[in-house]
Design an enzyme around this catalytic site. Structure first.
Site, PDB file in Angstrom:
ATOM      1  N   TYR A 163       0.773  -1.312   0.097  1.00 41.31           N
ATOM      2  CA  TYR A 163      -0.034   0.122   0.080  1.00 41.31           C
ATOM      3  C   TYR A 163       0.916   1.249   0.054  1.00 41.31           C
ATOM      4  O   TYR A 163       0.524   2.319  -0.731  1.00 41.31           O
ATOM      5  CB  TYR A 163      -0.907   0.061   1.119  1.00 41.31           C
ATOM      6  N   LYS A 167       1.086   4.415  -2.981  1.00 36.94           N
ATOM      7  CA  LYS A 167       0.976   5.910  -2.744  1.00 36.94           C
ATOM      8  C   LYS A 167       2.004   6.744  -3.134  1.00 36.94           C
ATOM      9  O   LYS A 167       2.156   7.911  -3.688  1.00 36.94           O
ATOM     10  CB  LYS A 167       0.516   6.085  -1.291  1.00 36.94           C
TER      11      LYS A 167
END
Length: 245
Positions: A163, A167
């Site tokens: 994750y 980003k």
């Protein structure tokens, strides 16, 4: 009336962002991977008297779905004023650098990175026709390489190789996009809505969706003197909002 497309807007932060922009007089295309969920969300907003909204089926992880959404919206408007790339997934846990699978990386990047690229490229022609086009990429402070490598950061011990790296990649896309559009009226920014209590994090967050929505909306409606190519987290920097990449 200005028009905005919000991906992943049938619930949580995306839904609240739609609500707040409707209150500001925007017409909202409420993007949802599942059309029924999107339609249900629209009915909730209309029950509040917010009628300038319609659901659009869009699965950002699939090019055909994005193209179909572009065609549908293109039949209704020649101009899109704001694009909010909100749709995202966390990829599940654990996400250690040594055990996360390639399948995990593929699934998360397909939505969090490639999905943003797909949607932005599909709708850029409608955005270019707006007098003050805005693009907000909903990111996370966890994508900051500076904070992730700083032992004094409050989230230093929260690591997610999949994750977080997605980003970080999204942030670099924001930088590149803002640079390419630097001599135009576009404003393009990455915005962290904060550690918000939603089903995205199993309601472990500490902030409210109202706070998160306000943070996203702020950069969707900025004026000509507003920033572009920047990274904001008002949770971590309440004074100016800007945080290091």
């Amino acid at each position: 009336m200005k028009k905005v497309l919000i991906t992943g807007a049938n619930k949580s932060i995306g839904f609240e962002t739609a609500r707040q922009l409707l209150h500001k007089g925007y017409y909202v295309y409420l993007g949802s991977r599942d059309l029924q969920n999107g339609s249900d969300a629209v009915e909730k907003l209309k029950a509040e008297g917010l009628n300038n909204v319609e659901a659009v089926q869009i699965d950002v992880s699939k090019q055909q779905s994005v193209d179909e959404a572009r065609n549908e919206i293109g039949k209704k408007t020649d101009v899109l004023d704001v694009l909010i790339n909100n749709a995202g997934i966390n990829g599940g846990r654990p996400q250690t650098a040594l055990t996360a699978t390639i399948d995990q990386f593929n699934r998360v990047y397909e939505t969090n990175v490639f999905g943003v690229v797909r949607v932005t490229q599909a709708f850029i022609d409608l955005l270019q026709k707006a007098p003050e086009p805005r693009i907000v990429n909903v990111s996370s402070s966890q994508g900051s390489l500076t904070f992730a490598s700083d032992p004094t950061s409050i989230y230093y011990n929260y690591k997610g190789a999949v994750y977080q790296s997605s980003k970080s990649a999204l942030n670099m896309y924001t930088v590149a996009l803002a640079y390419e559009l630097r001599d135009t009226p576009f404003k393009v920014n990455s915005v962290d809505p904060g550690f918000t209590k939603t089903d995205f994090n199993e309601h472990r967050g500490t902030g409210t969706v109202e706070e998160a929505g306000t943070r996203v909306v702020k950069y969707a409606v900025i004026g000509d003197d507003g920033p572009t190519g920047k990274y904001f987290s008002e949770e971590l920097n309440p004074e100016t909002g800007e945080i290091p990449w």
